[in-house]
Design a protein around this motif. Structure first.
Motif, PDB file in Angstrom:
ATOM      1  N   LEU A   1       9.513 -22.846  -0.938  1.00 40.99           N
ATOM      2  CA  LEU A   1       8.524 -21.813  -1.465  1.00 40.99           C
ATOM      3  C   LEU A   1       7.610 -22.742  -2.255  1.00 40.99           C
ATOM      4  N   ALA A   2       8.021 -23.441  -2.893  1.00 41.80           N
ATOM      5  CA  ALA A   2       7.064 -24.287  -3.836  1.00 41.80           C
ATOM      6  C   ALA A   2       6.084 -25.268  -3.159  1.00 41.80           C
TER       7      ALA A   2
ATOM      8  N   ARG B   1       5.006 -28.055  -9.145  1.00 44.96           N
ATOM      9  CA  ARG B   1       6.221 -27.661  -8.881  1.00 44.96           C
ATOM     10  C   ARG B   1       6.798 -28.484  -7.573  1.00 44.96           C
TER      11      ARG B   1
ATOM     12  N   THR C   1       3.734 -18.010  -9.654  1.00 40.72           N
ATOM     13  CA  THR C   1       3.299 -19.398 -10.100  1.00 40.72           C
ATOM     14  C   THR C   1       1.888 -18.934 -10.749  1.00 40.72           C
TER      15      THR C   1
ATOM     16  N   GLU D   1      13.745 -22.332  -2.864  1.00 43.85           N
ATOM     17  CA  GLU D   1      12.788 -22.256  -3.818  1.00 43.85           C
ATOM     18  C   GLU D   1      11.765 -23.389  -3.734  1.00 43.85           C
ATOM     19  N   ASP D   2      12.516 -24.553  -3.432  1.00 38.91           N
ATOM     20  CA  ASP D   2      11.746 -25.911  -3.388  1.00 38.91           C
ATOM     21  C   ASP D   2      10.690 -25.667  -2.237  1.00 38.91           C
TER      22      ASP D   2
ATOM     23  N   ASP E   1       6.204 -15.984  -4.779  1.00 43.60           N
ATOM     24  CA  ASP E   1       6.178 -17.124  -5.380  1.00 43.60           C
ATOM     25  C   ASP E   1       4.847 -17.541  -5.659  1.00 43.60           C
TER      26      ASP E   1
ATOM     27  N   SER F   1      16.442 -26.379  -1.850  1.00 44.20           N
ATOM     28  CA  SER F   1      16.650 -24.996  -1.935  1.00 44.20           C
ATOM     29  C   SER F   1      15.394 -24.328  -1.264  1.00 44.20           C
TER      30      SER F   1
END
Length: 185
Positions: A161-162, A178, A22, A158-159, A18, A156
């Motif tokens: 990880l962000a 993000r 980015t 992904e959130d 991730d 999620s």
């Protein structure tokens, strides 16, 4: 903008992936070093082929190459992040050992007073690891455990990880946009 990214054998391959995605989106030139231990861990927890991780590095260095550009303080970078940071890499940083490129680049980063961010993922922390965190901190490193906050109301993986990627980027003054930031109540 050049940033050194070390990936070591601690669990947490998705964090590295991730972050590298980015950084690529932000146009940051990355010097990627992946340890042999990280490659072994990747095989068990990486849903993405290791080649995809390697392809995200602007330049990829062999961890055995102590003559790489990033092994010298005269080669200027924004700093370095090790994500995930294994307990053995943490110990090497704490003790100033430089027997591989990741440890040497971390030593150079501290020597040049550039930001060094270490992202341990293991838990719980045994006493030697806590002592090594303190030694690395006292030498100038930022210890940023892979501990996501939930005030950003992630929906999620992904959130989650962000959140960690954003906190890492904050240490280098980089903004990805993000993560929902805390604004108070």
């Amino acid at each position: 903008m050049k940033l050194v990214v070390g990936v070591t054998g601690g669990s947490g391959a998705p964090y590295a992936l991730d972050l590298l995605r980015t950084l690529k989106d932000l146009g940051v030139h990355t010097h990627l070093v992946v340890s042999e231990g990280a490659k072994r861990v990747w095989e068990t927890e990486g849903k993405t082929p290791i080649q995809e991780l390697l392809d995200l590095g602007s330049e990829v260095h062999d961890d055995r190459n102590l003559a790489a550009s990033i092994a010298s303080g005269s080669y200027r970078t924004l700093g370095m992040v090790v994500v995930p940071c294994s307990s053995s890499t943490l110990a090497k940083v704490a003790l100033g050992l430089g027997d591989n490129l990741i440890a040497r680049a971390a030593h150079v980063t501290l020597k040049e007073r550039r930001p060094l961010v270490l992202v341990p993922r293991e838990a719980p922390y045994p006493r030697p690891m806590l002592e090594n965190m303190l030694k690395a901190h006292d030498a100038g490193a930022v210890i940023l455990p892979a501990s996501p906050g939930f005030y950003s109301t992630p929906e999620s993986v992904e959130d989650v990880l962000a959140f960690l990627t954003t906190r890492i980027l904050d240490q280098f003054g980089l903004e990805s946009g993000r993560m929902k930031r805390w604004t108070g109540q």
